[in-house]
Each structure stands twice: as C-alpha cells, then as structure tokens.
Design a protein around this motif. Structure first.
Motif, PDB file in Angstrom:
ATOM      1  N   UNK A   1      37.967  38.700  27.835  1.00 42.43           N
ATOM      2  CA  UNK A   1      36.959  37.642  27.851  1.00 42.43           C
ATOM      3  C   UNK A   1      37.396  36.418  28.647  1.00 42.43           C
ATOM      4  N   UNK A   2      38.592  36.474  29.230  1.00 41.38           N
ATOM      5  CA  UNK A   2      39.046  35.384  30.080  1.00 41.38           C
ATOM      6  C   UNK A   2      39.516  34.150  29.343  1.00 41.38           C
TER       7      UNK A   2
ATOM      8  N   UNK B   1      38.538  50.001  28.662  1.00 40.67           N
ATOM      9  CA  UNK B   1      39.042  51.342  28.963  1.00 40.67           C
ATOM     10  C   UNK B   1      38.087  52.096  29.881  1.00 40.67           C
ATOM     11  N   UNK B   2      36.782  51.998  29.606  1.00 30.22           N
ATOM     12  CA  UNK B   2      35.786  52.705  30.412  1.00 30.22           C
ATOM     13  C   UNK B   2      35.800  52.187  31.853  1.00 30.22           C
ATOM     14  N   UNK B   3      35.832  50.875  32.025  1.00 30.76           N
ATOM     15  CA  UNK B   3      35.810  50.294  33.360  1.00 30.76           C
ATOM     16  C   UNK B   3      37.076  50.604  34.148  1.00 30.76           C
TER      17      UNK B   3
ATOM     18  N   UNK C   1      31.845  37.735  29.880  1.00 30.17           N
ATOM     19  CA  UNK C   1      31.981  39.185  30.074  1.00 30.17           C
ATOM     20  C   UNK C   1      31.486  39.516  31.475  1.00 30.17           C
ATOM     21  N   UNK C   2      32.420  39.905  32.324  1.00 29.05           N
ATOM     22  CA  UNK C   2      32.056  40.248  33.705  1.00 29.05           C
ATOM     23  C   UNK C   2      31.197  39.157  34.357  1.00 29.05           C
ATOM     24  N   UNK C   3      31.589  37.918  34.147  1.00 27.31           N
ATOM     25  CA  UNK C   3      30.888  36.794  34.755  1.00 27.31           C
ATOM     26  C   UNK C   3      29.689  36.290  33.991  1.00 27.31           C
ATOM     27  N   UNK C   4      29.316  36.971  32.912  1.00 27.31           N
ATOM     28  CA  UNK C   4      28.172  36.539  32.108  1.00 27.31           C
ATOM     29  C   UNK C   4      28.666  35.769  30.897  1.00 27.31           C
ATOM     30  N   UNK C   5      28.154  34.560  30.710  1.00 26.49           N
ATOM     31  CA  UNK C   5      28.612  33.694  29.627  1.00 26.49           C
ATOM     32  C   UNK C   5      28.348  34.333  28.271  1.00 26.49           C
ATOM     33  N   UNK C   6      29.327  34.220  27.372  1.00 25.52           N
ATOM     34  CA  UNK C   6      29.201  34.702  26.002  1.00 25.52           C
ATOM     35  C   UNK C   6      28.922  33.516  25.094  1.00 25.52           C
TER      36      UNK C   6
ATOM     37  N   UNK D   1      25.842  43.970  27.761  1.00 24.19           N
ATOM     38  CA  UNK D   1      26.400  45.106  28.487  1.00 24.19           C
ATOM     39  C   UNK D   1      25.279  46.001  29.022  1.00 24.19           C
ATOM     40  N   UNK D   2      25.568  46.752  30.071  1.00 25.81           N
ATOM     41  CA  UNK D   2      24.560  47.650  30.640  1.00 25.81           C
ATOM     42  C   UNK D   2      24.326  48.851  29.724  1.00 25.81           C
ATOM     43  N   UNK D   3      23.110  49.388  29.794  1.00 22.99           N
ATOM     44  CA  UNK D   3      22.675  50.413  28.850  1.00 22.99           C
ATOM     45  C   UNK D   3      23.445  51.726  28.971  1.00 22.99           C
ATOM     46  N   UNK D   4      24.045  52.003  30.123  1.00 21.32           N
ATOM     47  CA  UNK D   4      24.752  53.271  30.306  1.00 21.32           C
ATOM     48  C   UNK D   4      26.270  53.088  30.332  1.00 21.32           C
TER      49      UNK D   4
END
Length: 479
Positions: free
Chosen positions: A275-276, A365-367, A341-346, A171-174
């Motif tokens: 997570x799709x 919720x944030x998104x 997660x948002x296109x990034x493989x877990x 996830x992004x830092x912010x």
C-alpha cells in the motif's frame, strides 16, 4: 429506574474494559450491565442529541442477539434511533458508520472463548480512545427496567453492501481469475462476505469447516488442530491460498499454497509495503524484521491494542507523515491516510480489518506471478511464534512479571542457561526480554481474558516455537 455508577458496576459485574472494548463472561453481561454501558457511551461522550442515529451490529455468538436487544433498548431510552445492521464484520460496521458520521456499537467477543462476549464502541470518527473509556467509566446513569421480548430490530443491509463495494471497486473484476482459494469459514461473521468479494474478483472459492457452533479462533495462537487442517486442505485441494478470520472478521488468518499459516506481523509488513506506507505503527510484540527490512522511513512502536496503534497513527499524521499504516501481531490492519493501491487512493479505515491484508497479499502474489509463500523472499530472517496459557489468573501474571523485572537472576528459574544473559528489558507492555544471543521472549497478560500470552522471536520458526512452548511449560509447572 436504577442508578448505576459504571466504575462500581465494573467491579461488581466483572465486565470491564480490556484492550478492545468491554468484555466479560456471558453470565456477567446481564441486560442491565449492557444497557448501562450503552448509556455511559451515549451520555459520557455527549452523543445524546434529538434524532441521533446509533449504528448497531453483532457477530455470530449465540449470546450476541440478547446483548443487541439490551443495547437497543438503552439507545431508545436515551432518545436516539437504532440503526441495526445485523451480523457483519466489525470493520464493515465501523467503515459505514464513519462514512455516515454516526456513532456505532458492535456486540462481539472477537476471538475470546465461547463463554465470553463483549461490546466495542465507536465515535463517528472511529474507535473510542482510552480517554473516552475513562469518561465512560466515570459515568453514572439511570437504567430503565428492561423486559426482553426477544424481538430483534429490523436489519439494514447498507453497511455490508458498502464494505464489499469498498474492495470490489478497488480491484479489477478478473484480478484473481484462475486462482482457487479456500475459506476456512468456521463461525466467522465474515465468511459469506469474504466469499462474495473473492468471487467478484474472479477467484474460485471453496468453503471449509462451516459450523453454527461458535469457534474462538485466535489468529495469534493457531491451534495444532488448525495447523494440521491447513496442511491437509492444501494437499487435498491444491489451493493457491486459504483465508479465514477471527469471529468478528477484524483479524485475518492466511495460509499459503502449502497450508502454512502466515504470521500476522509478517502479513502486516507485506500489506504495508503493497500500500506504499512510509510510516508504520505497530505494537512492541511484532517482529523486528519490520525495522530490519528497511522498507519504511519510520517505525513507531506502541503498547498492544488498537487504541494505542491508532493514537500512534494520529501522532505520525500530525507530525507530517503522508502515508501511514498500522497493524498488530494478530494481523489486523489499520489503514491511515495516504495509502494507495496501484495508484488508486485507499479511503482510510483506522480500525482493525481482515479483508484488506488478505486481498493485498493475494494481489501481490498474482501480479508478481509467484506463489504466496514466495512473498517472504528477501525479508530478514527473523521469525516469531506465540501462544497462551488459558485460565491463568491475572494475579499470577503480575507476580511473575514483577519477579522477572526486579530480580536479575529470576529468569534462570524459568529458562536456566538455555538463553544466556538478558541484555535488555522492555516494559512497554508486559515484559519483553532481549537476550544477548539476539533471541526475544515477551510475556504479557491478556487485556481481554484471564490468559498469559507468550511471544518469542528467533532466527528460525522452529526455534521461536520451541521458546514459546518451553516458556509456557515452565510457567505452567511453576504456577
């Protein structure tokens, strides 16, 4: 040396396999018993090789260090190397051990009462199976005389660092900037790890109710005291969410902005959607909203316990499912192959985890720019509740379930005419009764402690809770 047959030792000691590892009273988990289980794991599963590392970790129970020392002595006796990762969440140890390709042993009693503890075993590929348990049970081992010198192995911090990085890299830092999140710390071994991850993602974090006294938080049976705590904390601090886990950090406890604790099966449903997941594997005790939501191509139901969920996930993947998730009613989430997660493989982590579902709901919720409570909008209105009778002998549980299974009118002795006629019985795990009015009552003896669990499902949370309360009151009065 003492020759010990594990099957007889289980009978003599009272320390036996439950739904998740070997569990027993602390007084029963002697050095010899713990060493014997460790040797049965190493030899019974063919793990004894020159230079073989065995990852070892523990929770914060006061009895855990002594068990670690006994396990470490047995690992050395088998000619293997002890790789001790200290106190850390169970999924952190499992994740790193799988990455390193080494077996692992976690000393934890998870959520069970303070006077108990346990040992959980992992092959290099993940949790041991029921077939592996059978191999261990059949083992006969030679246990060397052990003198506990009180000295703990040196701690390797790599596993905890790797686990935190799994999520801070994803996830992004912010991402959670501007959010204030409470952590109900109690005696959870994940409390500091959770803080580090949430702060790394930009959240303001406030710790709550930290204690060095072990607290057996059960995420399937939240106490009335903790219900009130959640409401009080939310009112005082105006949190966006409150996060906690059970003792070993593999089952989440998540409250929305009002302080209302979310049910674990609904947390799992939402996380799987985020997570799709195309295929969901979940125990029979979980909310039927999973199917009714229409969010997943396939839903597989299993017996209760992570080994059964994992077996179901493996079956789904072998059958061609490309995005598989598993979760339990306690909220523990198992990540199979093909999730993102948002296109990034877990990277898959097929063992119960508390951090992934907690972060998934916060990020959703944030998104979406909504409150945590609003994530449930649009889901089918099916609500579950659960609780347990503690210190309820297994013999009583078996007698009750046998009677309800065999006698078509026996249920009236407990519920009278309050629920109407039983339309269907499901004995996949315990006894699940579906009544003609659509309500469900599910009774099941715990696999880890002398407890009877009751799950109920209805069209309102108040009705589901009333069914649980009434059912347990009637059973307690009868026995």
């Amino acid at each position: 040396m003492t020759t010990i047959g594990i099957q007889q030792m289980m009978v003599d000691s009272g320390v036996a396999f439950g739904t998740s590892g070997a569990r027993g009273l602390v007084s029963q988990m002697t050095d010899q018993v713990c060493a014997a289980y460790t040797l049965a794991f190493i030899y019974g599963l063919g793990l004894a090789k020159p230079g073989q590392r065995i990852a070892l970790g523990m929770d914060l129970r006061p009895s855990s260090p002594a068990i670690v020392r006994a396990c470490a002595a047995a690992i050395r006796q088998a000619g293997c190397e002890v790789d001790f990762y200290g106190a850390l969440p169970t999924p952190a140890l499992a994740c790193y051990a799988m990455t390193q390709g080494v077996p692992a042993i976690m000393v934890t009693g998870s959520h069970i009462p303070f006077d108990r503890n346990g040992i959980k075993f992992y092959r290099a590929e993940g949790e041991i199976s029921k077939a592996d348990e059978a191999a261990m049970t059949a083992a006969v081992v030679e246990v060397a005389d052990f003198r506990d010198d009180g000295v703990m192995p040196s701690v390797n911090a790599a596993a905890l660092k790797h686990y935190k990085q799994r999520y801070t890299d994803l996830f992004s830092a912010d991402l959670l900037a501007g959010w204030c999140i409470g952590i109900y710390e109690h005696s959870s071994v994940a409390r500091d790890c959770l803080r580090d991850i949430l702060q790394a993602l930009g959240a303001e974090v406030i710790g709550l109710a930290r204690t060095d006294t072990f607290v057996p938080i059960d995420t399937e049976a939240v106490s009335e005291e903790d219900r009130q705590r959640g409401l009080s904390w939310a009112g005082e601090h105006r949190f966006d969410a409150i996060i906690s886990t059970d003792g070993d950090g593999d089952r989440p406890l998540i409250a929305d902005e009002t302080g209302d604790w979310l049910r674990g099966d609904i947390v799992g449903l939402l996380c799987a959607r985020f997570l799709g997941a195309e295929t969901v594997v979940t125990p029979v005790s979980c909310n039927t909203a999973i199917e009714a939501s229409g969010l997943f191509k396939q839903v597989l139901r299993t017996r209760i316990g992570s080994p059964y969920v994992i077996a179901g996930m493996e079956q789904a993947e072998a059958g061609g499912s490309v995005a598989v998730a598993g979760f339990e009613a306690n909220g523990g989430f198992l990540a199979g192959k093909g999730l993102a997660v948002n296109g990034r493989a877990l990277v898959a982590l097929p063992t119960r985890d508390a951090v992934l579902p907690a972060l998934s709901l916060l990020v959703m919720a944030k998104q979406q720019g909504v409150k945590l409570s609003q994530l449930m909008t649009g889901l089918p209105r099916r609500f579950t509740a659960s609780d347990r009778l503690q210190n309820f002998p297994g013999s009583n549980s078996r007698a009750l379930l046998d009677e309800l299974q065999d006698d078509d009118g026996a249920y009236r002795g407990l519920w009278g005419d309050a629920l109407g006629v039983v339309a269907r019985r499901d004995s996949t795990d315990g006894l699940r009764l579906l009544f003609e009015n659509g309500e469900i009552v599910h009774l099941r003896p715990s696999g880890n402690a002398p407890e009877l669990r009751c799950y109920a499902e209805a069209d309102s949370i108040e009705r589901a809770q009333a069914l649980v309360d009434f059912s347990l009151q009637q059973i307690a009065a009868r026995y």
